[in-house]
Design a protein around this motif. Sequence first.
Motif, PDB file in Angstrom:
ATOM      1  N   GLY A 198       0.684   8.445   3.372  1.00  0.00           N
ATOM      2  CA  GLY A 198      -0.466   7.561   3.565  1.00  0.00           C
ATOM      3  C   GLY A 198      -0.036   6.153   3.913  1.00  0.00           C
ATOM      4  N   SER A 202      -3.039   0.552   0.768  1.00  0.00           N
ATOM      5  CA  SER A 202      -2.223   0.782  -0.428  1.00  0.00           C
ATOM      6  C   SER A 202      -0.794   1.122  -0.034  1.00  0.00           C
ATOM      7  N   GLY A 203      -0.648   2.074   0.891  1.00  0.00           N
ATOM      8  CA  GLY A 203       0.682   2.460   1.328  1.00  0.00           C
ATOM      9  C   GLY A 203       1.423   1.273   1.924  1.00  0.00           C
ATOM     10  N   LYS A 343     -11.156   0.432  11.867  1.00  0.00           N
ATOM     11  CA  LYS A 343     -10.570   1.003  10.660  1.00  0.00           C
ATOM     12  C   LYS A 343     -10.082  -0.215   9.880  1.00  0.00           C
ATOM     13  N   LEU A 365       3.454  12.235  11.545  1.00  0.00           N
ATOM     14  CA  LEU A 365       2.778  13.520  11.310  1.00  0.00           C
ATOM     15  C   LEU A 365       1.968  13.986  12.514  1.00  0.00           C
ATOM     16  N   ALA A 393      -0.610   7.818  -1.304  1.00  0.00           N
ATOM     17  CA  ALA A 393      -1.443   6.631  -1.013  1.00  0.00           C
ATOM     18  C   ALA A 393      -2.521   7.104  -0.058  1.00  0.00           C
TER      19      ALA A 393
END
Length: 895
Positions: A198, A202-203, A343, A365, A393
């Motif tokens: 993530g 947070s990440g 976003k 990914l 995260a």
Amino acid sequence: MPDAAVAASSSQATGGSTTQQVDVAVVGAGFAGLYLLHRLRKAGFTAIVLDEAGDVGGTWYWNRYPGARCDIQTIDYSYTFDPELETAWKWSEKYATQPEILRYLGFVTERYDLRRDIRFRTKVTAANWDQATERWQLATYDGATISCRYYIMATGCLSAPKPPEIDGVKDFKGEVYFTGRWPHEEVKLAGKRVAVIGTGSSGIQAIPLLADQAAQLTVFQRTPNFALPAHNGPAPADRAALLESDRATYREQARWSLAGVPWPQQTVVSWQLSDAERRERFEQAWAAGDLVYILTQLWADQAVDVDGNALICELIREKIHGIVKDPETAAALSPFDHPFGAKRPCLDTNYYATYNRPNVTLVNLRQEPIRQITASGIATDKRTFDIDVIVFATGFDAMTGAIMAVHPITGRGGKSLSDAWANGPQTYLGLTVADFPNLFMITGPGSPSVLSNMAVSIEQHADWVVDRLVAMKEAGFTTLEATQTAQAGWAQHMADCAALTLHRLANTWYTGANVPGKAWGVMPYTGGVGPYRSICNDVAGRGMLGFRLTGPNVAEQCNDGEIVRLQPDVRLVLGMLAEMNLPPIESLGAQGARDFLTEFNKGRPAGRPVGEVGDGMLQGAAGPLPYRLYRPATPGPHPIVVYFHGGGWVLGDEQSDDPFCRDMCRRTGMIFVSVGYRHAPEHRFPAAAEDGYAATRWIAEHAADLGGKPGPVTVAGWSAGGNIAAVTCQLARDRGGPQIAGQLLICPVTDCTFDRPSYTENATGYFVTRSLMYWFWDIYCSPADRTDPRVSPLRGKLDNLPQAFVATCEFDPLRDEGIAYAEALAAAGVPVEQLKGRGHFHSSLMMVDVVITGVGARAQMANALRRFAGLPESKHEGVGPGVAAPPHQIDAAAG
Ligand code: NA7
């Protein structure tokens, strides 16, 4: 039970267990719950706050991961309700860490003695509205029950972590941590192989610090996000000085700003700036390290226009490539699939530079999705990674997750909230839900919430709710409930606002797209904090519009309706005009009104560039007339549109609808020739009409000289110009040409009677007033001439006219005569398309780059013009906001 009796017995035994009786139960002891408790107590309500956590703090209690900080400057991310509190606490950094914010909330708790009414480690498991007693019954995990008149969910927008949705998590034998549920004790990572899944806020905050500690850090990134350097340190001197110089004004400006932080509204649009100027602005924003600044201050079109936004995306990608040494990693970190700001962008400290460390690996990914988590690590489609610690995260079930975590919430008639929200959250103002009386949400879906400085939005909501409860009490009401009409109207307004922004172009937690199976929709209110505040105030000021209020000894009150029927940008424009307190245009005299229009037009955004703009003279009915020609940048020859400006036959000139002509020239790929026809009172009826006809004939005859395509021309016009275009078509038919391929009539004047409903409904308040129209008519045309089809084309013969596209606006005195003309044309066998601009006013479709919700209508008008000229339609932009439906064909009447 009456509240007085409740207060007298704060607890009641029910079936062996004790039910605590309070006026108000609040769930959540974060920023919102604490302030609510303080306000409720001061207002004389008995209240209790319930929280699953072991202490105060809400999101700041749970999110203890390394690097957790706020990303709104802390001087803004603070309570403002008590000036003494503001000076009693001093933040140490521009962006405070989680421990400092938690200390602050603890400080507030002690200062206002809040703790005695907060029950920690108390998870509310169900809430049920009991119609008989008109009270909510709350069940908790430990069996205790609470009965309250009002139930307020202050549960936060990002407090229900979402499961990772990756196969095999349970098989993993190493340590697992979630950023949103980080342990209180120290997590030791030294010497370990750590994986982070993530790369949201947070990440991105955690990764540089995890990289410092871990032996090896592997970051699994699905979607690269935009991140900007926070440049943390002491609060910037200029902002701090601004606050200190006049704290009250600073706070008040924040309350009325767009995002809850006092920055001015940007007016310069991207195409007015050179590359160098744009870069300079960007560098300044990059150096400022402030999300709200970069999201709002670069150029006015950055958040509403894909092209304006793309310029920023490119500049940020350039920065990423400048920091990250390995080009492949830099490319993988560069966001590609969403506009900047659609976003949630992140603020970071050394995030991109972290990928230059030898112990950090990025796994893209998109190229090698995670197949599964195994006992010893993570397997992608291509490789396996041996891992000791996985940090998820992976984000939250945002906005609705924490509300729905109390399950079931059962409202009137046993209706459950999960059923009511099966297709996405439905609320009135993001505060209340129809069928759920006396239930409030603080910063719920449908309010600015996560698109704003939460501190400001929380205070506004808490104040609004408590003020309403006080007012209800004083008036003898005990229940309050949103009506379905009001709620549906709010959903429409939400959609209108969202269509204005670029949020629809990103799959994010704002839209529910991050949770499999969750209904898609932009959940926060995108219309801005200040406008939202004024709407909430308006609801209260208009007798609680959209609410039903009842009480034991008072008559039911329900002032039903929709609080906003205008398009959001139209509402802002009209609000600004109202604030200017302008004298009625008709009181200025013809010259005064012309001067006013010239001044007024100076304030609008510059129109967009076209291939060429040139001026010339053409032959009118009684002498030469000026024209302005707009030529597309594409190779010609182009078909020609003869355009007639608006202005009530009195005002305006060939340049006064400049942004519209440019916009339509770009959209249609056609030449626009805007005609400077003669005006009244100098030249009264039929001068303008005859000029319109003569100019069209001249332009058709000189098409090749103008660089246009010879053959039929198309006519178009707005308002009085729409009148001239319609009249020109009738005259051309009757006088043997020129050939006209089609007519675009935008809010046209078509008739001399003023008794249609739109003249009454929209007589005042929408800029073009009934009295202004009377004035225009009086100046242009004496009553004896008014039934002449050269000024009232509705009274003319309508058969064998060119195909037409007629656009009308809902809040326009001229609406109904435009519709009448379209219907009469259709009845006469003329192919007609009609577009009804919902929530628009007379000038909406002209105000390019101001009334952005008019864009869909302009795209449809452009397509109609292309069709008239025999060109293929350009790519359909979809039904734009503010358009009731795709334009519909009115069937020609039989016979
Ligand atoms: P976010 O912003 O929702 O970020 C979650 C991240 O986790 C994001 O990069 C997701 O990728 C990623 N994610 C989620 N599920 C998966 C799976 N299954 N596999 C791989 N990657 C996944 O949450 P945050 O906690 O960082 O921030 C939330 C807000 O808190 C933040 O915006 C601030 O307002 C404060 P995706 O983008 O979905 O492809």
